[in-house]
Each structure stands twice: as structure tokens, then as C-alpha cells.
Design an enzyme around this catalytic site. Structure first.
Site, PDB file in Angstrom:
ATOM      1  N   LYS A 280       0.679  -1.263  -0.484  1.00  0.00           N
ATOM      2  CA  LYS A 280      -0.491  -0.199   0.054  1.00  0.00           C
ATOM      3  C   LYS A 280       0.953   1.481   0.611  1.00  0.00           C
ATOM      4  CE  LYS A 280      -4.143  -1.955   2.074  1.00  0.00           C
ATOM      5  NZ  LYS A 280      -4.934  -2.222   3.332  1.00  0.00           N
TER       6      LYS A 280
ATOM      7  N   TYR B 295     -12.463  -2.074  -3.905  1.00  0.00           N
ATOM      8  CA  TYR B 295     -12.656  -2.446  -1.906  1.00  0.00           C
ATOM      9  C   TYR B 295     -14.903  -2.420  -2.348  1.00  0.00           C
ATOM     10  CZ  TYR B 295      -8.612  -2.103   0.286  1.00  0.00           C
ATOM     11  OH  TYR B 295      -7.353  -2.388   0.436  1.00  0.00           O
TER      12      TYR B 295
ATOM     13  N   ASN C 292      -2.003   0.557   6.878  1.00  0.00           N
ATOM     14  CA  ASN C 292      -1.172  -0.566   6.895  1.00  0.00           C
ATOM     15  C   ASN C 292      -0.225  -2.022   5.944  1.00  0.00           C
ATOM     16  OD1 ASN C 292      -3.648  -2.086   5.822  1.00  0.00           O
ATOM     17  ND2 ASN C 292      -4.742  -3.085   7.356  1.00  0.00           N
TER      18      ASN C 292
ATOM     19  N   HIS D  50      -2.366  -5.243   1.421  1.00  0.00           N
ATOM     20  CA  HIS D  50      -3.319  -6.106   1.481  1.00  0.00           C
ATOM     21  C   HIS D  50      -3.251  -7.499   0.915  1.00  0.00           C
ATOM     22  CE1 HIS D  50      -7.339  -7.044  -0.106  1.00  0.00           C
ATOM     23  NE2 HIS D  50      -6.949  -7.813  -1.080  1.00  0.00           N
TER      24      HIS D  50
ATOM     25  N   GLU E  62      -9.689 -11.135  -7.416  1.00  0.00           N
ATOM     26  CA  GLU E  62      -8.969  -9.917  -7.082  1.00  0.00           C
ATOM     27  C   GLU E  62      -7.726  -9.783  -8.420  1.00  0.00           C
ATOM     28  OE1 GLU E  62      -9.617  -9.067  -2.459  1.00  0.00           O
ATOM     29  OE2 GLU E  62      -7.688  -9.084  -3.094  1.00  0.00           O
TER      30      GLU E  62
END
Ligand code: ADP
Ligand code: MG
Length: 137
Positions: free
Chosen positions: A9, A49, A112, A115, A126
Site C-alpha cells: 500500500k 474495495y 497498514n 492488502h 482480485e
């Protein structure tokens, strides 16, 4: 052999720890089968998302995921989906087990670091979102 989708990320890319994170995967039996550094558009992030669109953090999450480039990868290995989730650690880095990627590199519950797909079915969806079959080697 399973395949799963991993994203490094924007916070981790900005912190220049792409290599350190990929090392966690490679040192634990996962192989990079496809990889690309990209800037997500708002449309990309909102679609990716979509399952979270009713959550209170959705708009912030889309903002964050488009705040800088990300690295998208297909990881391959035995039990790759679960293995990746274990290596990542809990969503909230404060709750992530010591030695996990999020414990070591994440900044907050939102920023964070990584993913990872949460099921084999979502992994397939995905992976298809980002990669053509000929790019997965
Ligand atoms: P995970 O990434 O561990 O599968 P979720 O699928 O529940 O976690 O959430 C997707 C992402 O949304 C998280 O990785 C994080 O970036 C963000 N997020 C989740 N919960 C929160 C929260 N309570 N506040 C802000 N951002 C959140
Ligand atoms: Mg999730």
C-alpha cells in the site's frame, strides 16, 4: 499450489520498504508470479474495495489507496491465501503479532502496509482485477 493477490500500500511504498516486504514472502515459501507498480484511480480503488462501500471508513480508504503508488503482486505457493494473511498480521498493527509485516511496517489501522486476499474465491477475483493470464508467470 494456490495464488493470492497482495498489494503493498501507499504508506509502505512511500517508506521505501517494497524490498523488505517482498523478502518476507520469498523467505516464507511464496513466489512472486506477477508484479506491477501502479497509481490507482479513485474509480479503481472504489471498485476494488466495493465490499466495504457501506463502512464508515470507505471514503478515507479510497483517498488513502490513491494517495501514492502501490505495488500489486500475485503470490504463489502452498496455501498461499492463508500463508499471506499470516505473514501480514492483523488489520490493526497494534493487534498484529510480533514479526508480522503489519507489526513491523504499518502506520495505523488504515495505513497498514499491505492488502491480502481473504479467501481463494476473492483471490481469483482480485487477481483478475489487476492481471491478464499472460502476465502471471
Ligand atoms: P484486511 O485488509 O485486514 O483484510 P479489511 O478487509 O477489514 O481488513 O479492511 C480493508 C482495509 O480497510 C484495511 O486493510 C484498512 O486499510 C482499512 N480499514 C479497515 N478497518 C478500518 C478502520 N476501522 N478504520 C480505518 N480504516 C480501516
Ligand atoms: Mg480484507
Amino acid at each position: 499450489m494456490e495464488k493470492t493477490l497482495s498489494i503493498i500500500k501507499p504508506d509502505a511504498v512511500a517508506n521505501n520498504v517494497i524490498g523488505k516486504i517482498i523478502d518476507r514472502f520469498e523467505s516464507n515459501g511464496l513466489r512472486v508470479a506477477a508484479m506491477r507498480k501502479i497509481q490507482l484511480t479513485k474509480k479503481d480503488a472504489a471498485k476494488f474495495y466495493e465490499v466495504h462501500k457501506e463502512r464508515p471508513f470507505f471514503n478515507d480508504l479510497v483517498e488513502y489507496m490513491t494517495s501514492g503508488p502501490v505495488v500489486v503482486m500475485v503470490l504463489e505457493g502452498e496455501n498461499a491465501v492463508l500463508k499471506n494473511r499470516e505473514l501480514m498480521g492483523a488489520t490493526d498493527p497494534k493487534k498484529a503479532a510480533p514479526g508480522t509485516i503489519r507489526a513491523d511496517f504499518a502506520e495505523s489501522i488504515e495505513a497498514n502496509a499491505v492488502h491480502g486476499s481473504d479467501s481463494l474465491e476473492n483471490a481469483q477475483k482480485e487477481i483478475r482485477f489487476f492481471f491478464a493470464e499472460r502476465e502471471i508467470l
